[in-house]
Design a protein around this motif. Sequence first.
Motif: not given
Length: 102
Positions: A53-55, A65-66, A74-78, A81-84
């Motif tokens: 995701d960072y790259a 969309m995710y 959970w990874y998609a929500a992160r 920007g929905l989860l830390a």
Amino acid sequence: GKLAFLFPGFDLDVETETHSISDYFEVPRIIYDSENHVGQQSVRQFYNSVLIDYALKKLNVIPDMYGGLSVGEWYAARAAGLLADDSIVRLMASLHLEEERV
């Protein structure tokens, strides 16, 4: 066209090659012990999802969309920007996945 990032669900047998991405973007690699257990694979999969995701974002590839399957949700929500990050780490720790051997 629209672009979606889809994060995979848990798979103990997947070995994603991310060393080349780590090296290119100068992101430290994570070294894993030799034991194969659910907890370690969960951490590996989380790290790989964050790294990819960072790259892509660093290359200005921004999704419309995710989505995710299973733990990938959970990874998609992160990524959206929905989860830390610490929310996912606490979730994994609460499941005591390191005790599950395969």
